[in-house]
Design a protein around this motif. Sequence first.
Motif, short mmCIF file in Angstrom:
data_model
loop_
_atom_site.label_atom_id
_atom_site.label_comp_id
_atom_site.label_asym_id
_atom_site.label_seq_id
_atom_site.Cartn_x
_atom_site.Cartn_y
_atom_site.Cartn_z
N GLN A 93 1.69 3.69 2.98
CA GLN A 93 2.37 3.16 4.15
C GLN A 93 3.89 3.18 4.00
O GLN A 93 4.61 2.79 4.91
CB GLN A 93 1.89 1.73 4.42
CG GLN A 93 0.39 1.63 4.65
CD GLN A 93 -0.10 2.58 5.73
OE1 GLN A 93 0.35 2.50 6.89
NE2 GLN A 93 -1.01 3.49 5.37
N GLN A 113 0.86 -1.19 0.00
CA GLN A 113 0.00 0.00 0.00
C GLN A 113 0.89 1.24 0.00
O GLN A 113 1.66 1.48 0.94
CB GLN A 113 -0.91 -0.03 1.24
CG GLN A 113 -1.92 1.08 1.32
CD GLN A 113 -2.78 0.97 2.57
OE1 GLN A 113 -2.86 -0.09 3.19
NE2 GLN A 113 -3.41 2.06 2.97
N ASN A 139 4.32 -3.99 2.73
CA ASN A 139 4.75 -2.64 3.12
C ASN A 139 6.15 -2.67 3.72
O ASN A 139 6.98 -1.82 3.41
CB ASN A 139 3.77 -2.05 4.14
CG ASN A 139 2.37 -1.87 3.60
OD1 ASN A 139 2.15 -1.83 2.39
ND2 ASN A 139 1.41 -1.76 4.50
N SER A 193 0.64 -5.69 4.96
CA SER A 193 1.63 -5.28 5.97
C SER A 193 3.00 -5.87 5.67
O SER A 193 4.03 -5.18 5.76
CB SER A 193 1.16 -5.72 7.35
OG SER A 193 2.11 -5.39 8.34
N SER A 201 6.35 6.03 3.47
CA SER A 201 6.37 7.49 3.44
C SER A 201 7.42 8.05 2.48
O SER A 201 7.35 9.23 2.09
CB SER A 201 6.61 8.05 4.85
OG SER A 201 7.84 7.58 5.38
#
Length: 361
Positions: A118, A115, A340, A337, A120
């Motif tokens: 997530q 994603q 990410n 997750s 930065s």
Amino acid sequence: MALPLRTNFKHFFRFIHGFNPTKRSLCAGNEERKGSSRVFSGIQPTGVPHLGNFLGALENWVSLQEQHSSVLYSIVDLHSITQPQDPTLLRENILDMAASLLACGIDPEKVILFQQSQVSEHAELSWILGCLTSMPRLRHLPQWKMKSKVKQEGSVGLYTYPVLQAADILLYKSTHVPVGEDQVQHLELAQDLARIFNHHYGDVFPEPCALLSSTRKVKSLRDPTNKMSKSDPQKMATITITDSPDDIALKIRRAVTDFTSDVSFDPERRPGVSNLVTIHAATAGISVDEALRGAAGLDTGAYKTLVTEAVVQRLQPIREQIHRLRAEPAHLEQVLSRGNSRAKELASPVIAEVRHRVGFT
């Protein structure tokens, strides 16, 4: 050769305004070798994909994960908020898209599925690259011209959307980007920004090249002169990959054709019938010629039944798998997750290098 760091801004922006090296948007030679490539692509979380997304991009994504050793696919939710979004619906759409990608055959053991928001580093690199991009350069890109014309205005985010696209690609030092022909200009911006950054700060980014898919484009069932689109106000125009067999049959039955009863492939003169032939061939995994041979002796009404059978057979297992996956949101969140974290592991050293080259550290 890098520009001297003391170069003033007036001179620097003259430099990037006039920076117009020979563009190389397509892959050449054997640059696609599995061991020397990294593929990046992204898709917005606008809910469940439609048939055009599936046949035009996602099937190609599945093939690419077998052909390249390093592949990243991102659910680009930062891009999605250039249009108004309901936060609750956006969260659901992200999981819908994750389920759809997995159901279509994306394997999180072979690719990094993540994603965008997530990680930065995407936003940080976008800001840095934005400071190397002139406003006239962005003004002529199709994303801005098309969407701002519809709204009569546009946000700053929409205007700088292509810079974030470039950051998405360059952050992972990607070498290959699967794109449609309408996205080549945006990829050229990424190539330009790689050259500009490298010229000013030293070599950091490879220049990514386009992997143009040969997949035929799926058109709207109600207006076959336009692409199939999820935003089409006519519900009968678009088949989503979770449509029931009855919904698919109804939409194809109501698809626009013409007053000639036989089936032929002539996109210029018979766009509606040709669109059905394209859909039939693509979903059945056959050539257009084979589809036409299968339609011999059928009128367009009977042919629509044949097309419906091909589409239902192709989408039914995907639809069932999406429903199974959506019943396990915790599993989808775990997949994202993990992706990410893997994406961040690749992005962190690159952004650290960029910070140092720019002078932040």
